[in-house]
Structures are given as structure tokens and as C-alpha cells.
Design a protein around this motif. Structure first.
Motif, PDB file in Angstrom:
ATOM      1  N   SER A   9      -6.366 -11.235  -0.228  1.00 37.61           N
ATOM      2  CA  SER A   9      -7.029  -9.963  -0.489  1.00 37.61           C
ATOM      3  C   SER A   9      -7.146  -9.686  -1.988  1.00 37.61           C
ATOM      4  O   SER A   9      -8.179  -9.213  -2.470  1.00 37.61           O
ATOM      5  N   SER A  10      -6.091  -9.989  -2.735  1.00 36.76           N
ATOM      6  CA  SER A  10      -6.107  -9.769  -4.187  1.00 36.76           C
ATOM      7  C   SER A  10      -7.187 -10.618  -4.849  1.00 36.76           C
ATOM      8  O   SER A  10      -7.843 -10.178  -5.801  1.00 36.76           O
ATOM      9  N   LEU A  11      -7.366 -11.838  -4.352  1.00 33.11           N
ATOM     10  CA  LEU A  11      -8.375 -12.726  -4.918  1.00 33.11           C
ATOM     11  C   LEU A  11      -9.781 -12.252  -4.578  1.00 33.11           C
ATOM     12  O   LEU A  11     -10.674 -12.248  -5.438  1.00 33.11           O
ATOM     13  N   GLN A  12      -9.983 -11.856  -3.332  1.00 30.85           N
ATOM     14  CA  GLN A  12     -11.302 -11.407  -2.898  1.00 30.85           C
ATOM     15  C   GLN A  12     -11.724 -10.125  -3.607  1.00 30.85           C
ATOM     16  O   GLN A  12     -12.890  -9.928  -3.941  1.00 30.85           O
ATOM     17  N   PHE A  13     -10.747  -9.239  -3.842  1.00 29.98           N
ATOM     18  CA  PHE A  13     -11.037  -7.950  -4.461  1.00 29.98           C
ATOM     19  C   PHE A  13     -10.376  -7.863  -5.840  1.00 29.98           C
ATOM     20  O   PHE A  13      -9.732  -6.871  -6.171  1.00 29.98           O
ATOM     21  N   TYR A  14     -10.555  -8.911  -6.624  1.00 32.03           N
ATOM     22  CA  TYR A  14      -9.909  -9.008  -7.932  1.00 32.03           C
ATOM     23  C   TYR A  14     -10.304  -7.837  -8.829  1.00 32.03           C
ATOM     24  O   TYR A  14      -9.490  -7.288  -9.554  1.00 32.03           O
TER      25      TYR A  14
ATOM     26  N   ALA B 164     -14.541   7.349  -4.689  1.00 33.75           N
ATOM     27  CA  ALA B 164     -13.937   6.028  -4.535  1.00 33.75           C
ATOM     28  C   ALA B 164     -12.968   5.976  -3.356  1.00 33.75           C
ATOM     29  O   ALA B 164     -12.874   4.960  -2.668  1.00 33.75           O
ATOM     30  N   HIS B 165     -12.245   7.073  -3.117  1.00 36.29           N
ATOM     31  CA  HIS B 165     -11.273   7.071  -2.022  1.00 36.29           C
ATOM     32  C   HIS B 165     -11.970   6.915  -0.669  1.00 36.29           C
ATOM     33  O   HIS B 165     -11.528   6.135   0.188  1.00 36.29           O
ATOM     34  N   TYR B 166     -13.063   7.628  -0.473  1.00 37.97           N
ATOM     35  CA  TYR B 166     -13.829   7.506   0.773  1.00 37.97           C
ATOM     36  C   TYR B 166     -14.368   6.091   0.922  1.00 37.97           C
ATOM     37  O   TYR B 166     -14.337   5.518   2.030  1.00 37.97           O
ATOM     38  N   MET B 167     -14.856   5.523  -0.154  1.00 38.14           N
ATOM     39  CA  MET B 167     -15.381   4.157  -0.125  1.00 38.14           C
ATOM     40  C   MET B 167     -14.293   3.175   0.277  1.00 38.14           C
ATOM     41  O   MET B 167     -14.528   2.260   1.086  1.00 38.14           O
TER      42      MET B 167
ATOM     43  N   GLU C  37       0.833  -1.201   0.000  1.00 35.91           N
ATOM     44  CA  GLU C  37       0.000   0.000   0.000  1.00 35.91           C
ATOM     45  C   GLU C  37       0.867   1.250   0.000  1.00 35.91           C
ATOM     46  O   GLU C  37       2.065   1.209   0.291  1.00 35.91           O
ATOM     47  N   VAL C  38       0.232   2.379  -0.275  1.00 31.97           N
ATOM     48  CA  VAL C  38       0.903   3.672  -0.146  1.00 31.97           C
ATOM     49  C   VAL C  38       0.979   4.019   1.347  1.00 31.97           C
ATOM     50  O   VAL C  38       0.235   3.480   2.174  1.00 31.97           O
ATOM     51  N   LYS C  39       1.869   4.929   1.687  1.00 30.54           N
ATOM     52  CA  LYS C  39       2.140   5.257   3.092  1.00 30.54           C
ATOM     53  C   LYS C  39       0.894   5.782   3.806  1.00 30.54           C
ATOM     54  O   LYS C  39       0.719   5.567   5.014  1.00 30.54           O
ATOM     55  N   GLU C  40       0.034   6.468   3.089  1.00 34.11           N
ATOM     56  CA  GLU C  40      -1.204   6.975   3.690  1.00 34.11           C
ATOM     57  C   GLU C  40      -1.977   5.870   4.405  1.00 34.11           C
ATOM     58  O   GLU C  40      -2.515   6.073   5.500  1.00 34.11           O
ATOM     59  N   HIS C  41      -2.023   4.699   3.784  1.00 36.39           N
ATOM     60  CA  HIS C  41      -2.808   3.607   4.345  1.00 36.39           C
ATOM     61  C   HIS C  41      -2.039   2.818   5.404  1.00 36.39           C
ATOM     62  O   HIS C  41      -2.623   2.380   6.399  1.00 36.39           O
ATOM     63  N   THR C  42      -0.741   2.625   5.221  1.00 36.55           N
ATOM     64  CA  THR C  42       0.020   1.899   6.231  1.00 36.55           C
ATOM     65  C   THR C  42       0.185   2.725   7.498  1.00 36.55           C
ATOM     66  O   THR C  42       0.298   2.176   8.597  1.00 36.55           O
ATOM     67  N   ASP C  43       0.182   4.050   7.381  1.00 34.53           N
ATOM     68  CA  ASP C  43       0.246   4.908   8.562  1.00 34.53           C
ATOM     69  C   ASP C  43      -1.003   4.753   9.432  1.00 34.53           C
ATOM     70  O   ASP C  43      -0.976   5.048  10.631  1.00 34.53           O
ATOM     71  N   ALA C  44      -2.090   4.285   8.817  1.00 34.58           N
ATOM     72  CA  ALA C  44      -3.357   4.113   9.539  1.00 34.58           C
ATOM     73  C   ALA C  44      -3.490   2.721  10.163  1.00 34.58           C
ATOM     74  O   ALA C  44      -4.496   2.435  10.812  1.00 34.58           O
ATOM     75  N   TYR C  45      -2.494   1.837   9.955  1.00 35.75           N
ATOM     76  CA  TYR C  45      -2.562   0.498  10.538  1.00 35.75           C
ATOM     77  C   TYR C  45      -2.629   0.570  12.063  1.00 35.75           C
ATOM     78  O   TYR C  45      -1.915   1.366  12.687  1.00 35.75           O
ATOM     79  N   ASN C  46      -3.473  -0.294  12.655  1.00 38.93           N
ATOM     80  CA  ASN C  46      -3.436  -0.432  14.105  1.00 38.93           C
ATOM     81  C   ASN C  46      -2.311  -1.397  14.474  1.00 38.93           C
ATOM     82  O   ASN C  46      -1.595  -1.894  13.604  1.00 38.93           O
ATOM     83  N   LYS C  47      -2.168  -1.678  15.775  1.00 36.84           N
ATOM     84  CA  LYS C  47      -1.047  -2.494  16.230  1.00 36.84           C
ATOM     85  C   LYS C  47      -1.045  -3.873  15.577  1.00 36.84           C
ATOM     86  O   LYS C  47       0.012  -4.378  15.158  1.00 36.84           O
TER      87      LYS C  47
ATOM     88  N   LEU D 239     -13.608  -0.687   2.577  1.00 37.51           N
ATOM     89  CA  LEU D 239     -12.845  -1.818   2.039  1.00 37.51           C
ATOM     90  C   LEU D 239     -11.458  -1.992   2.645  1.00 37.51           C
ATOM     91  O   LEU D 239     -10.936  -3.103   2.676  1.00 37.51           O
ATOM     92  N   ARG D 240     -10.862  -0.926   3.119  1.00 38.75           N
ATOM     93  CA  ARG D 240      -9.485  -1.037   3.618  1.00 38.75           C
ATOM     94  C   ARG D 240      -9.380  -2.029   4.778  1.00 38.75           C
ATOM     95  O   ARG D 240      -8.480  -2.875   4.800  1.00 38.75           O
ATOM     96  N   ASP D 241     -10.287  -1.947   5.727  1.00 34.90           N
ATOM     97  CA  ASP D 241     -10.251  -2.864   6.866  1.00 34.90           C
ATOM     98  C   ASP D 241     -10.466  -4.314   6.422  1.00 34.90           C
ATOM     99  O   ASP D 241      -9.834  -5.239   6.957  1.00 34.90           O
ATOM    100  N   GLN D 242     -11.368  -4.509   5.461  1.00 32.84           N
ATOM    101  CA  GLN D 242     -11.624  -5.870   4.963  1.00 32.84           C
ATOM    102  C   GLN D 242     -10.372  -6.444   4.295  1.00 32.84           C
ATOM    103  O   GLN D 242     -10.052  -7.624   4.483  1.00 32.84           O
TER     104      GLN D 242
END
Length: 221
Positions: A153-158, A169-172, A127-137, A177-180
Motif C-alpha cells: 500500500s505504501s508503494l502504491q500510494f507513495y 481530502a478526508h472524504y476522498m 491507521e488511526v482508530k477511526e479507520h480501523t473501527d470501519a474495517y469489515n470482518k 482510497l481507504r478500501d484500495q
């Protein structure tokens, strides 16, 4: 990063050595045998739209180290300045780019990332840093291993763009989807092994072939 794999260190070490050997051999063979397709796509991109053949974007890899991911360019130059999330029918996508993305052919240059050791064939999509910075522990455990071209994840969201739709789309992605995707990435971290990798690769190949067959039927109808 704290490790998430409860497997014994010796078994994990053997698995990682075998996996790396497979990545090197597979990437070399892929680059050799797919070179006519790679060259053909490169020439088609140059004739289809102005700009570079390749897209090189920053992604976060193992232990949080950033690297440049390689893809065939599918958008107009500097499109990432308008956002890193790609919606369905995104106007930034070029005519040829839409076809490359549909069949995942824009991902072929990532064989170079695999060969360099920045990625693996199987592993959490980077992922881009924006999303990895939001990772929880717990989600930080995703960064304990090398990212990959394909995983659960790639298979589920092909067809991720289809799920994102055309409006905001970014908000969506961030809200729905990010947590899933991260749940599935963590599932791979916990369950990774030679058998798991083999199953994921086989499912990925089957999905690619099914997508290609559907595309040929659609173009012929």
C-alpha cells in the motif's frame, strides 16, 4: 483476531523470529548511522517553527492495541484537531515540513517504534482508530500482524497527498482510497515472507532514491 495466514505455524514462527531479529539489528544500525541526519533535522525543525520536534500520534497496531507512532513534526502544533487526513498543499504543513514529507524523512523516528516492537520495517501502515473501527470482518485480518513502515500500500500510494488533492481530502480518502489501501494491506498479510519483505524494501529504497534525484533536479533547474 483470527489469523489470515494459511502457512504452517512452524514456518511462520521461523519467519517471524528472523524478521524480528532483522528489525532489531536494522533499527539499531539505522539510529546509529543516521544520527547526524536525525539531529540535523531536529535542529532545523526547532529553528523553522515553534512547537515540539516530534509528533506522537495514536495508531492502532497488532491485535488492535493502540500505540504512539513517532514522526518528525511537519505541521503546526495541534493541527490534528482539524483532521487526520492531509491534503495536497495543506496549509497546516510548515515550510520545512513539506520537504520532510516529500522525501519521507519525517518517518525516520519510526525506527524507535521498530526497535520497541510496535512496528516492523515491512508491514501494513498503521491507521488511526477511526479507520480501523470501519474495517469489515476480512479487513480485521490486517491487525493480525505488526504494522510497518512500508508495504504494498505504501508503494502504491507513495505520494498519497497528490491523489487526495486539495478539496475535501478526508472524504476522498474514506470514499475512494481507504478500501484500495486495505486490499493491498490484506495482500501483504497473505503473501508475507522473507522474499516478499526483501522485494518491498528494495522497491521502497528505489522509490526514495528516485524521489530524491527528482527533487535535486527540480531545485537545480
Amino acid at each position: 483476531m483470527a489469523g489470515s495466514d494459511p502457512a504452517p505455524k512452524s514456518r511462520t514462527s521461523v519467519y517471524e523470529r528472523v524478521k524480528r531479529a532483522f528489525d532489531i539489528v536494522g533499527a539499531c544500525l539505522g539510529l546509529v548511522f543516521l544520527s547526524p541526519i536525525i539531529v540535523g533535522i531536529a535542529l532545523a525543525i526547532k529553528s523553522d517553527s515553534p512547537g515540539a520536534v516530534f509528533y506522537c500520534g495514536k495508531r492502532v497496531g497488532k491485535y488492535g492495541r493502540q500505540f504512539e507512532i513517532y514522526k518528525f513534526r511537519t505541521m503546526r502544533p495541534d493541527s490534528e484537531e482539524l483532521g487526520t487526513t492531509t491534503a495536497k498543499d495543506d496549509p497546516r504543513i510548515t515550510r520545512l515540513g513539506g520537504k520532510l514529507r516529500r522525501y519521507k524523512l519525517d518517518e525516520l523516528p519510526q525506527l524507535l517504534n521498530v526497535l520497541k516492537g510496535e512496528m516492523s520495517f515491512v508491514g501494513p501502515r498503521p491507521e488511526v482508530k477511526e479507520h480501523t473501527d470501519a474495517y469489515n470482518k476480512e479487513e480485521e485480518g490486517i491487525l493480525d500482524i505488526a504494522p510497518g513502515i512500508t508495504d504494498f500500500s505504501s508503494l502504491q500510494f507513495y505520494n498519497l497527498d497528490e491523489l487526495l488533492g486539495t478539496a475535501n481530502a478526508h472524504y476522498m480518502f474514506v470514499s475512494e482510497l481507504r478500501d484500495q489501501k486495505n486490499v493491498l494491506r490484506l495482500k501483504y498479510v497473505r503473501e508475507r515472507g522473507l522474499l516478499t519483505d526483501t522485494k518491498i524494501l528494495m522497491r521502497t529504497v528505489r522509490m526514495f532514491i528516485a524521489s530524491l534525484v527528482r527533487g535535486l533536479k527540480d531545485s537545480g533547474s
